[in-house]
Design an enzyme around this catalytic site. Structure first.
Site, PDB file in Angstrom:
ATOM      1  N   SER A   1       7.664   3.506   2.283  1.00  0.00           N
ATOM      2  CA  SER A   1       8.162   4.293   1.160  1.00  0.00           C
ATOM      3  C   SER A   1       7.214   4.139  -0.020  1.00  0.00           C
ATOM      4  CB  SER A   1       9.555   3.801   0.753  1.00  0.00           C
ATOM      5  OG  SER A   1       9.972   4.370  -0.466  1.00  0.00           O
TER       6      SER A   1
ATOM      7  N   TYR B   1      14.614  -3.063  -1.734  1.00  0.00           N
ATOM      8  CA  TYR B   1      13.987  -2.056  -0.868  1.00  0.00           C
ATOM      9  C   TYR B   1      12.470  -2.036  -1.068  1.00  0.00           C
ATOM     10  CZ  TYR B   1      13.534   2.523   1.476  1.00  0.00           C
ATOM     11  OH  TYR B   1      13.210   3.559   2.317  1.00  0.00           O
TER      12      TYR B   1
END
Length: 242
Positions: free
Chosen positions: A142, A155
């Site tokens: 990501s 995350y």
């Protein structure tokens, strides 16, 4: 005999698009991994079979080493003449919140799914890939792992760890014909982004739109192909220019 591709978290969103793309355009037999949403996994399977593709469902929790070991051992026993040549580490979850108030469980669950999931799955298939002198490992990370994102410290940390692991592992296995790359999507239309304010976020994106799962899948399919044999250790963003 078709090559085998295992896609973790393959029942929905980006994972589903990857399963369909690999089956349709690379003619691979797909192992659709899922953990909880059996209906979604069956829908992915049905869509692949509808165009004559080849796939099966593989249920296991990637964060649980014993579950991964048991599941893949059973599959290998039932398919003694075959091996997994392509691994897409896509499974991941978010538990967003400011770090100062983040419960330990939210840190651990995100890290376990992404990082331990990468370890559990990759270590299980890496040696057979090296022995057959062909393998593709593609990690879905990501932009949060590259740049950090407020409210996503857990995350961002998990995806950042996989980014570093991608670079290191690629150096260990390149001589054996195994490539290791990562794809870093930006804002992609999926269950993970459905509650975001697209109107405001589009202002940050030079392309002025969210990406589609199929666009990520096209890139993954290229990296999984023979044409990408000289690309390894790379982190490729697909973000509309962010």
């Amino acid at each position: 005999m078709k090559k085998i591709a295992l896609v973790t978290g393959g029942s929905r969103g980006i994972g589903k698009a990857i399963c369909i793309e690999l089956a349709k355009h690379l003619d691979l037999h797909i192992l659709i991994n899922y953990n909880s949403n059996e209906a979604a996994a069956k829908d992915t399977l049905a869509q692949i079979e509808a165009f004559g593709g080849s796939a099966e469902i593989l249920k296991c929790d990637v964060s649980n080493a014993e579950d991964v070991e048991k599941t893949l051992n059973i599959w290998q026993t039932n398919n003694p003449e075959q091996g997994i040549s392509i691994l897409i580490n896509n499974a991941g979850i978010t538990k967003d919140g400011l770090f100062m108030w983040m419960p330990e469980a939210d840190w651990s669950s995100v890290f376990n799914t992404s990082v331990n999931g990468f370890f559990n799955m990759t270590q299980k298939v890496i040696q057979p890939m090296m022995l057959q002198k062909f393998g593709r490992i593609i990690n879905i990370v990501s932009l949060s792992g590259l740049h950090g994102q407020a409210g996503q410290t857990n995350y961002s940390a998990a995806k950042g760890a996989i980014i570093s692991a991608t670079k290191a592992l690629s150096k260990e296995v390149a001589k054996k014909g195994v490539t290791v790359n990562a794809v870093a999507p930006g804002f992609i239309t999926s269950d993970m982004t459905k509650d975001l304010d697209q109107t405001q976020l589009k202002k940050q994106i030079p392309a002025n739109r969210f990406g589609e799962p199929e666009e990520v899948a096209h890139l993954v399919a290229f990296l999984a192909s023979e044409k990408a044999s000289y690309i390894t250790g790379e982190i490729i963003s697909i973000s509309g220019g962010i």
